[in-house]
Scaffold this motif. Structure first.
Motif, PDB file in Angstrom:
ATOM      1  N   VAL A  75      -3.788  -3.704  -4.864  1.00  0.00           N
ATOM      2  CA  VAL A  75      -3.731  -2.249  -4.812  1.00  0.00           C
ATOM      3  C   VAL A  75      -3.729  -1.682  -6.228  1.00  0.00           C
ATOM      4  CG1 VAL A  75      -2.373  -0.258  -4.067  1.00  0.00           C
ATOM      5  CG2 VAL A  75      -2.500  -2.290  -2.604  1.00  0.00           C
ATOM      6  N   LYS A  76      -4.705  -0.810  -6.519  1.00  0.00           N
ATOM      7  CA  LYS A  76      -4.771  -0.153  -7.825  1.00  0.00           C
ATOM      8  C   LYS A  76      -4.119   1.219  -7.798  1.00  0.00           C
ATOM      9  CE  LYS A  76      -8.365  -0.478 -10.504  1.00  0.00           C
ATOM     10  NZ  LYS A  76      -9.742  -0.466 -11.076  1.00  0.00           N
ATOM     11  N   GLY A  77      -4.231   1.911  -6.669  1.00  0.00           N
ATOM     12  CA  GLY A  77      -3.687   3.255  -6.561  1.00  0.00           C
ATOM     13  C   GLY A  77      -4.566   4.120  -5.686  1.00  0.00           C
ATOM     14  N   ARG A  78      -4.414   5.411  -5.825  1.00  0.00           N
ATOM     15  CA  ARG A  78      -5.291   6.347  -5.125  1.00  0.00           C
ATOM     16  C   ARG A  78      -6.543   6.607  -5.963  1.00  0.00           C
ATOM     17  NH1 ARG A  78      -3.199  10.626  -1.132  1.00  0.00           N
ATOM     18  NH2 ARG A  78      -1.131   9.913  -0.521  1.00  0.00           N
ATOM     19  N   TRP A  79      -7.635   6.882  -5.256  1.00  0.00           N
ATOM     20  CA  TRP A  79      -8.887   7.208  -5.952  1.00  0.00           C
ATOM     21  C   TRP A  79      -8.943   8.677  -6.354  1.00  0.00           C
ATOM     22  CZ3 TRP A  79     -12.808  10.505  -3.879  1.00  0.00           C
ATOM     23  CH2 TRP A  79     -13.957  10.595  -4.684  1.00  0.00           C
ATOM     24  N   GLU A  80      -8.558   9.582  -5.448  1.00  0.00           N
ATOM     25  CA  GLU A  80      -8.694  11.013  -5.727  1.00  0.00           C
ATOM     26  C   GLU A  80      -7.660  11.461  -6.756  1.00  0.00           C
ATOM     27  OE1 GLU A  80      -5.753  11.068  -2.218  1.00  0.00           O
ATOM     28  OE2 GLU A  80      -7.355   9.790  -3.002  1.00  0.00           O
ATOM     29  N   LYS A  81      -7.982  12.514  -7.460  1.00  0.00           N
ATOM     30  CA  LYS A  81      -7.063  13.064  -8.440  1.00  0.00           C
ATOM     31  C   LYS A  81      -5.818  13.628  -7.745  1.00  0.00           C
ATOM     32  CE  LYS A  81     -10.489  14.330 -11.960  1.00  0.00           C
ATOM     33  NZ  LYS A  81      -9.973  13.398 -12.984  1.00  0.00           N
ATOM     34  N   PRO A  82      -4.667  13.645  -8.402  1.00  0.00           N
ATOM     35  CA  PRO A  82      -3.464  14.235  -7.802  1.00  0.00           C
ATOM     36  C   PRO A  82      -3.716  15.684  -7.389  1.00  0.00           C
ATOM     37  CG  PRO A  82      -2.892  13.024  -9.785  1.00  0.00           C
ATOM     38  CD  PRO A  82      -4.394  13.051  -9.726  1.00  0.00           C
ATOM     39  N   GLY A  83      -3.274  16.012  -6.177  1.00  0.00           N
ATOM     40  CA  GLY A  83      -3.479  17.364  -5.669  1.00  0.00           C
ATOM     41  C   GLY A  83      -4.836  17.594  -5.049  1.00  0.00           C
ATOM     42  N   HIS A  84      -5.664  16.546  -4.966  1.00  0.00           N
ATOM     43  CA  HIS A  84      -7.015  16.685  -4.425  1.00  0.00           C
ATOM     44  C   HIS A  84      -7.220  15.848  -3.160  1.00  0.00           C
ATOM     45  CE1 HIS A  84      -9.043  18.932  -7.797  1.00  0.00           C
ATOM     46  NE2 HIS A  84      -7.878  18.615  -8.344  1.00  0.00           N
ATOM     47  N   SER A  85      -6.144  15.551  -2.458  1.00  0.00           N
ATOM     48  CA  SER A  85      -6.267  14.796  -1.206  1.00  0.00           C
ATOM     49  C   SER A  85      -6.788  15.696  -0.098  1.00  0.00           C
ATOM     50  CB  SER A  85      -4.913  14.214  -0.807  1.00  0.00           C
ATOM     51  OG  SER A  85      -4.439  13.331  -1.798  1.00  0.00           O
ATOM     52  N   ILE A 129       0.838  -1.203   0.000  1.00  0.00           N
ATOM     53  CA  ILE A 129       0.000   0.000   0.000  1.00  0.00           C
ATOM     54  C   ILE A 129       0.872   1.252   0.000  1.00  0.00           C
ATOM     55  CG2 ILE A 129      -1.720   1.317   1.307  1.00  0.00           C
ATOM     56  CD1 ILE A 129      -2.759  -1.382   2.377  1.00  0.00           C
ATOM     57  N   VAL A 130       1.865   1.277   0.874  1.00  0.00           N
ATOM     58  CA  VAL A 130       2.732   2.453   0.989  1.00  0.00           C
ATOM     59  C   VAL A 130       3.536   2.664  -0.297  1.00  0.00           C
ATOM     60  CG1 VAL A 130       4.745   3.396   2.176  1.00  0.00           C
ATOM     61  CG2 VAL A 130       2.870   2.418   3.504  1.00  0.00           C
ATOM     62  N   GLN A 131       4.085   1.597  -0.847  1.00  0.00           N
ATOM     63  CA  GLN A 131       4.908   1.727  -2.051  1.00  0.00           C
ATOM     64  C   GLN A 131       4.120   2.284  -3.234  1.00  0.00           C
ATOM     65  OE1 GLN A 131       6.568  -2.177  -2.653  1.00  0.00           O
ATOM     66  NE2 GLN A 131       8.356  -1.785  -1.346  1.00  0.00           N
ATOM     67  N   LYS A 132       2.869   1.884  -3.342  1.00  0.00           N
ATOM     68  CA  LYS A 132       2.083   2.270  -4.518  1.00  0.00           C
ATOM     69  C   LYS A 132       1.264   3.547  -4.317  1.00  0.00           C
ATOM     70  CE  LYS A 132       1.777  -2.440  -6.282  1.00  0.00           C
ATOM     71  NZ  LYS A 132       0.904  -3.619  -6.536  1.00  0.00           N
ATOM     72  N   THR A 133       0.994   3.910  -3.049  1.00  0.00           N
ATOM     73  CA  THR A 133       0.100   5.057  -2.810  1.00  0.00           C
ATOM     74  C   THR A 133       0.607   6.022  -1.748  1.00  0.00           C
ATOM     75  OG1 THR A 133      -1.185   3.971  -1.061  1.00  0.00           O
ATOM     76  CG2 THR A 133      -1.884   3.583  -3.353  1.00  0.00           C
ATOM     77  N   GLN A 134       1.598   5.637  -0.946  1.00  0.00           N
ATOM     78  CA  GLN A 134       2.088   6.416   0.190  1.00  0.00           C
ATOM     79  C   GLN A 134       1.038   6.553   1.301  1.00  0.00           C
ATOM     80  OE1 GLN A 134       2.914   8.051  -3.153  1.00  0.00           O
ATOM     81  NE2 GLN A 134       4.388   6.388  -2.881  1.00  0.00           N
ATOM     82  N   LEU A 135       0.003   5.731   1.257  1.00  0.00           N
ATOM     83  CA  LEU A 135      -1.073   5.820   2.251  1.00  0.00           C
ATOM     84  C   LEU A 135      -0.870   4.825   3.382  1.00  0.00           C
ATOM     85  CD1 LEU A 135      -4.115   6.090  -0.199  1.00  0.00           C
ATOM     86  CD2 LEU A 135      -3.249   7.912   1.289  1.00  0.00           C
ATOM     87  N   ALA A 136      -1.409   5.181   4.561  1.00  0.00           N
ATOM     88  CA  ALA A 136      -1.365   4.306   5.730  1.00  0.00           C
ATOM     89  C   ALA A 136      -2.558   4.657   6.628  1.00  0.00           C
ATOM     90  CB  ALA A 136      -0.054   4.474   6.485  1.00  0.00           C
ATOM     91  N   TYR A 137      -2.710   3.890   7.709  1.00  0.00           N
ATOM     92  CA  TYR A 137      -3.800   4.073   8.678  1.00  0.00           C
ATOM     93  C   TYR A 137      -5.179   3.982   8.012  1.00  0.00           C
ATOM     94  CZ  TYR A 137       0.044   5.602  11.628  1.00  0.00           C
ATOM     95  OH  TYR A 137       1.223   5.651  12.334  1.00  0.00           O
ATOM     96  N   PRO A 138      -5.509   2.821   7.404  1.00  0.00           N
ATOM     97  CA  PRO A 138      -6.796   2.664   6.722  1.00  0.00           C
ATOM     98  C   PRO A 138      -7.950   2.602   7.714  1.00  0.00           C
ATOM     99  CG  PRO A 138      -5.646   0.571   6.784  1.00  0.00           C
ATOM    100  CD  PRO A 138      -4.690   1.598   7.333  1.00  0.00           C
ATOM    101  N   HIS A 139      -9.088   3.189   7.344  1.00  0.00           N
ATOM    102  CA  HIS A 139     -10.211   3.283   8.271  1.00  0.00           C
ATOM    103  C   HIS A 139     -11.504   2.720   7.695  1.00  0.00           C
ATOM    104  CE1 HIS A 139     -13.454   5.173  10.626  1.00  0.00           C
ATOM    105  NE2 HIS A 139     -12.608   5.037  11.630  1.00  0.00           N
ATOM    106  N   THR A 140     -12.204   3.504   6.877  1.00  0.00           N
ATOM    107  CA  THR A 140     -13.516   3.108   6.353  1.00  0.00           C
ATOM    108  C   THR A 140     -13.366   2.457   4.986  1.00  0.00           C
ATOM    109  OG1 THR A 140     -14.642   4.908   7.509  1.00  0.00           O
ATOM    110  CG2 THR A 140     -15.767   3.985   5.600  1.00  0.00           C
ATOM    111  N   SER A 141     -14.108   1.380   4.755  1.00  0.00           N
ATOM    112  CA  SER A 141     -14.138   0.784   3.417  1.00  0.00           C
ATOM    113  C   SER A 141     -15.579   0.708   2.927  1.00  0.00           C
ATOM    114  CB  SER A 141     -13.514  -0.614   3.415  1.00  0.00           C
ATOM    115  OG  SER A 141     -14.321  -1.535   4.112  1.00  0.00           O
ATOM    116  N   HIS A 142     -15.774   1.037   1.653  1.00  0.00           N
ATOM    117  CA  HIS A 142     -17.066   0.863   0.991  1.00  0.00           C
ATOM    118  C   HIS A 142     -16.841   0.168  -0.337  1.00  0.00           C
ATOM    119  CE1 HIS A 142     -19.978   2.839   3.541  1.00  0.00           C
ATOM    120  NE2 HIS A 142     -19.253   3.939   3.624  1.00  0.00           N
ATOM    121  N   CYS A 143     -17.755  -0.742  -0.676  1.00  0.00           N
ATOM    122  CA  CYS A 143     -17.706  -1.367  -1.988  1.00  0.00           C
ATOM    123  C   CYS A 143     -18.247  -0.399  -3.028  1.00  0.00           C
ATOM    124  CB  CYS A 143     -18.543  -2.640  -1.980  1.00  0.00           C
ATOM    125  SG  CYS A 143     -20.261  -2.381  -1.483  1.00  0.00           S
ATOM    126  N   LEU A 144     -17.732  -0.511  -4.242  1.00  0.00           N
ATOM    127  CA  LEU A 144     -18.220   0.269  -5.368  1.00  0.00           C
ATOM    128  C   LEU A 144     -18.939  -0.658  -6.338  1.00  0.00           C
ATOM    129  CD1 LEU A 144     -15.141   2.572  -6.085  1.00  0.00           C
ATOM    130  CD2 LEU A 144     -16.890   2.750  -4.295  1.00  0.00           C
TER     131      LEU A 144
END
Length: 483
Positions: free
Chosen positions: A183-193, A137-152
């Motif tokens: 892991v696919k990546g981040r959902w939000e557009k770059p610069g929109h976190s 997760i960190v290598q591909k997205t730099q994200l950590a501390y996952p909380h809420t999950s929803h199916c799409l």
């Protein structure tokens, strides 16, 4: 950092078949009565060096093991801090006969692992299907501390993350997993976190997702320090995104009336552009809504007044609204005040003017026998009557809640987060959590504790554990989204 394209959220809706969940929220209310509940149970932070586990609790009153833990799925690692959960597929894919609600998604708040748990092969005894490695997760997205999950409806899974690997809130964002939990990546557009992360809910017909903001993991993971609020380490904003393309369209500053906005829910009716967020520290319920110019606005519609107290860390005690939910017919809203100790029911048929219809005390800092008292206007000291259940004094305060599909039974656990439990309710660390069931009057309104239901997580074979979120195998009012 990978940016990925998300299919339109209605992609599964036109298949004409029958997939998971229900066609409408009102249809879900006629679903079968719950017989088991899955509960995330935590050893992390308790001093017991054991893995966290997923408990299966029997909630069938006709069963010989009613209100008992009948299975424990121990995670393969120690130190996870299991917290919230979601599904690989839910009612958003009801129109897709190829979709199936098979895997419960368990993000680990502190280790950043994400477990996919197979609940379909044996619903009463789930098993771990896959572990998403935090390094990946960190290598591909730099994200950590996952909380809420929803199916799409696309088959992907969206997970909110509260920071980067070092606990900085500026690293928060949204993780996208595919249907195989890669892991696919981040959902939000770059610069929109978002500046902070926590919960989120989407309403596809209004092409909107709204997320909330707890705080920096580096701050909240060490316990609550009021100075950290002044230091800007906790949130007070809602983030309005375009759905499904992940562009941050608007930031709503809730100000001092919206400190620590946590759980976020739209009304279940997918045509409605109205929702609520509970601000924990300010202890307000905030309504958000779309205006005539297509922007979003907000207003406080319920205010839990702080109580003047003695023998506590501050001269005033907030209610600390933690969890809340909305009944599937959008008639009632329920929330828990973790510090004051009460669970409330409001009629929200007019969402702008909620009416208190039920209230019951099931723990808290101010129950009789506590050293803490609240001071009334005339200066007299008082405390709240809290019932014993099956001879058990109720510990901690009401925290997570889950409502039956028909809206008639509300389940309650009492652990918030191990480090905060240790700080505010140290007896939970020593004696463990419990689960209660509250009977709900859905006609006139009203709440009453079921004296025949008590699950004691203090009596676990490996020692007292902390119980947090609850899920039904067939979905519920906090997991399923209708499109």
């Amino acid at each position: 950092m990978a940016e990925v394209e998300v299919k339109d959220a209605s992609c599964c809706a036109g298949g004409g078949g029958v997939g998971p969940g229900y066609a409408t929220p009102l249809e879900a209310m006629s679903g079968p009565r719950e017989t088991i509940l899955y509960v995330t149970c935590v050893y992390n932070g308790t001093g017991i060096e054991k893995p966290d586990f997923l408990a299966t609790v029997d909630v069938d009153p006709n069963s010989a093991t009613y209100s008992k833990v009948i299975h424990r799925l121990h995670m393969p690692y120690v130190g996870d801090e299991l917290h919230h959960s979601g599904w690989n597929s839910c009612s958003s894919c009801h129109g897709d006969p190829s979709a199936a609600r098979r895997y419960l998604i368990l993000p680990s708040l502190l280790s950043s692992r994400i477990y996919a748990v197979d609940t379909a092969s044996n619903p009463r005894a789930p098993s771990v299907h896959k572990v998403v490695d935090p390094t990946d997760i960190v290598q591909k997205t730099q994200l950590a501390y996952p909380h809420t999950s929803h199916c799409l409806a696309s088959g992907d899974i969206l997970v909110s993350c509260l920071g980067d690997k070092d606990g900085n809130a500026k690293g928060s964002g949204f993780l996208l997993l595919n249907s195989n939990f890669n892991v696919k990546g981040r959902w939000e557009k770059p610069g929109h976190s978002p500046a902070f992360g926590y919960d989120f809910w989407y309403q596809p017909r209004h092409k909107t997702m709204i997320s909330s903001s707890w705080g920096a993991p580096a701050a909240f993971s060490k316990g609550f320090d009021l100075q950290h609020v002044s230091d800007g380490l906790y949130g007070q904003h809602l983030y309005v995104y375009s759905w499904p393309d992940g562009e941050l369209k608007q930031t709503l500053d809730l100000g001092s009336t919206g400190l620590l906005p946590l759980e976020t829910r739209f009304l279940h009716d997918p045509t409605k552009a109205i929702g609520f967020v509970g601000s924990a520290l300010s202890s307000n319920m905030v309504r958000f809504f779309k205006t005539s110019d297509e922007s979003w606005n907000h207003e406080v519609v319920i205010k839990v007044e702080p109580l003047k107290v003695r023998n506590w860390i501050l001269p005033e005690m907030p209610g600390l609204i933690t969890d809340f939910l909305i009944s599937l017919d959008d008639r009632f809203l329920y929330f828990a005040n973790w510090l004051h100790g009460d669970v409330r029911q409001y009629n929200i048929e007019d969402p702008a003017k909620p009416i208190l219809t039920g209230q019951v005390w099931v723990g808290g800092q101010l129950q009789k026998g506590s050293k803490v008292v609240y001071v009334m206007e005339d200066g007299t000291e008082s405390q709240f009557d809290v019932p014993e259940i099956q001879g058990h004094k109720l510990r901690g305060g009401p925290q997570m809640i889950q409502l039956s599909l028909d809206g008639k039974r509300l389940y309650v656990t009492n652990s918030l987060f191990s480090e905060w439990d240790k700080q505010f309710y140290p007896e939970l660390i020593k004696q463990g959590s419990h689960m209660l069931q509250i009977d709900v009057n859905t006609e006139q309104g009203g709440l009453s504790v079921n004296p025949n239901f008590f699950v004691d997580f203090g009596a676990e074979p490996d020692g007292p554990s902390l119980a947090h979120e609850m899920r039904y195998p067939g979905g519920d009012c906090t997991s399923d989204i209708w499109i």
